[in-house]
Write an enzyme that holds these catalytic residues in place. Sequence first.
Site, mmCIF file in Angstrom:
data_model
loop_
_atom_site.group_PDB
_atom_site.id
_atom_site.type_symbol
_atom_site.label_atom_id
_atom_site.label_comp_id
_atom_site.label_asym_id
_atom_site.label_seq_id
_atom_site.Cartn_x
_atom_site.Cartn_y
_atom_site.Cartn_z
ATOM 1 N N ASP A 35 -45.082 -16.435 -37.433
ATOM 2 C CA ASP A 35 -46.538 -16.677 -37.441
ATOM 3 C C ASP A 35 -47.297 -15.373 -37.558
ATOM 4 O OD1 ASP A 35 -45.229 -16.604 -34.801
ATOM 5 O OD2 ASP A 35 -47.266 -16.446 -34.033
ATOM 6 N N ASN A 36 -46.603 -14.252 -37.438
ATOM 7 C CA ASN A 36 -47.266 -12.958 -37.561
ATOM 8 C C ASN A 36 -46.888 -12.266 -38.868
ATOM 9 O OD1 ASN A 36 -48.453 -13.385 -35.088
ATOM 10 N ND2 ASN A 36 -46.899 -12.247 -33.950
ATOM 11 N N ARG A 56 -61.995 -9.391 -37.036
ATOM 12 C CA ARG A 56 -61.107 -8.739 -38.000
ATOM 13 C C ARG A 56 -61.253 -9.390 -39.369
ATOM 14 N NH1 ARG A 56 -55.043 -10.361 -35.983
ATOM 15 N NH2 ARG A 56 -55.072 -12.552 -36.580
ATOM 16 N N GLY A 58 -50.893 -22.376 -33.802
ATOM 17 C CA GLY A 58 -52.294 -22.515 -34.230
ATOM 18 C C GLY A 58 -53.158 -21.472 -33.538
ATOM 19 N N GLY A 97 -55.117 -20.257 -31.082
ATOM 20 C CA GLY A 97 -55.456 -20.656 -29.724
ATOM 21 C C GLY A 97 -56.638 -19.877 -29.165
ATOM 22 N N ARG A 98 -56.951 -18.771 -29.818
ATOM 23 C CA ARG A 98 -58.094 -17.982 -29.343
ATOM 24 C C ARG A 98 -58.785 -17.264 -30.497
ATOM 25 N NH1 ARG A 98 -55.800 -12.408 -26.869
ATOM 26 N NH2 ARG A 98 -53.963 -12.232 -28.167
ATOM 27 N N ASP A 128 -56.559 -19.445 -22.136
ATOM 28 C CA ASP A 128 -58.003 -19.518 -21.891
ATOM 29 C C ASP A 128 -58.818 -19.234 -23.156
ATOM 30 O OD1 ASP A 128 -57.561 -16.848 -22.250
ATOM 31 O OD2 ASP A 128 -58.310 -16.216 -20.282
ATOM 32 N N GLY A 129 -58.131 -18.921 -24.246
ATOM 33 C CA GLY A 129 -58.841 -18.678 -25.501
ATOM 34 C C GLY A 129 -59.558 -17.347 -25.553
ATOM 35 N N ASP A 131 -51.660 -9.072 -36.851
ATOM 36 C CA ASP A 131 -51.426 -9.389 -35.432
ATOM 37 C C ASP A 131 -50.837 -8.228 -34.659
ATOM 38 O OD1 ASP A 131 -52.713 -11.688 -35.170
ATOM 39 O OD2 ASP A 131 -50.960 -12.951 -34.809
HETATM 40 P P1 AMP Z 1 -49.913 -13.831 -30.706
HETATM 41 O O1 AMP Z 1 -48.920 -13.340 -29.699
HETATM 42 O O2 AMP Z 1 -51.246 -13.180 -30.613
HETATM 43 O O3 AMP Z 1 -49.361 -13.866 -32.088
HETATM 44 O O4 AMP Z 1 -50.208 -15.353 -30.287
HETATM 45 C C1 AMP Z 1 -49.240 -16.356 -30.283
HETATM 46 C C2 AMP Z 1 -49.892 -17.691 -30.067
HETATM 47 O O5 AMP Z 1 -50.466 -17.760 -28.753
HETATM 48 C C3 AMP Z 1 -51.032 -18.009 -31.032
HETATM 49 O O6 AMP Z 1 -50.974 -19.370 -31.296
HETATM 50 C C4 AMP Z 1 -52.246 -17.638 -30.231
HETATM 51 O O7 AMP Z 1 -53.378 -18.318 -30.688
HETATM 52 C C5 AMP Z 1 -51.845 -18.084 -28.830
HETATM 53 N N1 AMP Z 1 -52.574 -17.349 -27.774
HETATM 54 C C6 AMP Z 1 -52.424 -16.071 -27.423
HETATM 55 N N2 AMP Z 1 -53.260 -15.740 -26.418
HETATM 56 C C7 AMP Z 1 -53.970 -16.850 -26.113
HETATM 57 C C8 AMP Z 1 -54.996 -17.167 -25.154
HETATM 58 N N3 AMP Z 1 -55.462 -16.258 -24.299
HETATM 59 N N4 AMP Z 1 -55.489 -18.421 -25.165
HETATM 60 C C9 AMP Z 1 -55.021 -19.351 -26.011
HETATM 61 N N5 AMP Z 1 -54.069 -19.116 -26.924
HETATM 62 C C10 AMP Z 1 -53.535 -17.884 -26.995
HETATM 63 MG MG MG Z 2 -50.032 -14.212 -33.814
#
Ligand code: AMP
Ligand code: MG
Length: 493
Positions: free
Chosen positions: A258-259, A182, A96, A98-99, A131-132, A268
């Site tokens: 998810d990407n 984006r 989901g 997360g940020r 930390d979002g 992503d």
């Molecule tokens: P990504 O590597 O950007 O595809 O992220 C993978 C997952 O980690 C996704 O669910 C993101 O929302 C979550 N995520 C990445 N960085 C953070 C962060 N700093 N805080 C909360 N969730 C994160």
């Molecule tokens: Mg992602």
Amino acid sequence: MTPNNRQNRPGAGWRFDNSYVRLPEAFYARLNPVPVRQPRLVVFNAALAQFLGLDPEALNGDEGAAVFSGNRIPEGAEPLAQAYAGHQFGHFTMLGDGRAILLGEQLTPKGERFDIQYKGSGRTPFSRQGDGRAALGPMLREYIISEALHGLGIPTTRSLAVVTTGEPVFRETALPGAILTRTAASHIRVGTFEYAAARGNPDEVRTLADYTIHRHFPDLAENANPYLALLGAVMEQQASLVARWLMVGFIHGVMNTDNMALCGETIDYGPCAFMDAYDPDTVFSSIDHHGRYAYGRQPQVAQWNLARFAETLLPLIAEDPQEAASMAQDALSGFSDTFRYSWLAGMRAKLGLFNQEADDGVLVQDLLDNMHRHGADFTNTFRDLASGSLPGASVFRAPDFTRWFERWQARLHRQPDSREASRRLMNTHNPAVIPRNHRVEEALAAAAERADYTVMEKLLGVLSSPYQDPPEHAGYHLPAPPSAQPYQTYCGT
Ligand code: AMP
Ligand code: MG
């Protein structure tokens, strides 16, 4: 923290029409971005704003800082975090946003629909331990590389703005925080379907599939088996997308399910980077220890991800599970040929070939093998070949390469088109510039360490017309000087 303001300044041009929020509530959580202390708009994509129907004048300044930080929510926006799951490096996980926050869907003057999403906008119900927030460097990196792909003509999400938050984010050290805005045709991922399927409610998968068809493949709605047709259409798009990545030496770096977006856009940008010397095993990502997402493995990984997508659709494809599985398998078995067709068509264009001969695949492979053996730069070799004579790089003097070059010349002579037409074809398919890793790092360092955005702006300008080669682009052609350390990229979380 001040709460978000909700108001529309006259003339900014927002025209939201939010459809995702009409899906069942399981698919998202409604919430506002977390306001930030001291937003400052540091990069703004006026051309994209205009394309979206937004007024660059109204948004380039304090208004943009307030809006693109999430401190002010434009009227009509219905902010939410999307739920999804995904296979990360082969392992299934609930994820989901997360940020990230989806602000809503902007209708362009032409009536096209684009998600407006903030990345780095604070914690959500899906943040887990995170930390979002996002650090400035990785957000600028996504901005540069996504706009570079757009310049290269490859489907991609795009970058509208970066705002610094005035708040530090803590990674290994304290870094300046930032939010990227984006745009995407949508953020529906293979992982969104995996999420719906994992909930064990086929009706939700059907709702999502119908929504996806309506939004991205409306012609399929009338198909006798629209869900099988959806699988086929997504498969074709991904095969073509990955072929296009390979044409320019792009390595996504983290092709988790998810990407992978069902709209067919590259999405992503984390540890992605462009290859210099041709080597199909090239990996830049610091966490990709086994080369799962290496340059040359990307087609196989796309196919693996599509199989995960297919699994979610099985109950919709046919009532009998075995029948459904064999229909899905049949559809996916077309991937190799579809990919190969796109790849070879692209490679022919890169070599100035208009027509087809049976041995073209061998001709291309022999060139790549030569480049690999001699450590030749992928981008520059193709671009140099267009000049028609043997340039000075060492690869061009090797006897095995010289023999290949003569075969290629003979092949060109066997087509009726002029050498000039071939040269033009090559120069519109072989970029002169790509975002070279050291150039990207130089731009990020200037911005993050000295708040100097001129280096990045200059780089973005060059990357916006990568097939042109005016004298002022000359310094952007070269790969980084050799260094003791191989280049590494990080996920930027
Ligand atoms: P990504 O590597 O950007 O595809 O992220 C993978 C997952 O980690 C996704 O669910 C993101 O929302 C979550 N995520 C990445 N960085 C953070 C962060 N700093 N805080 C909360 N969730 C994160
Ligand atoms: Mg992602």
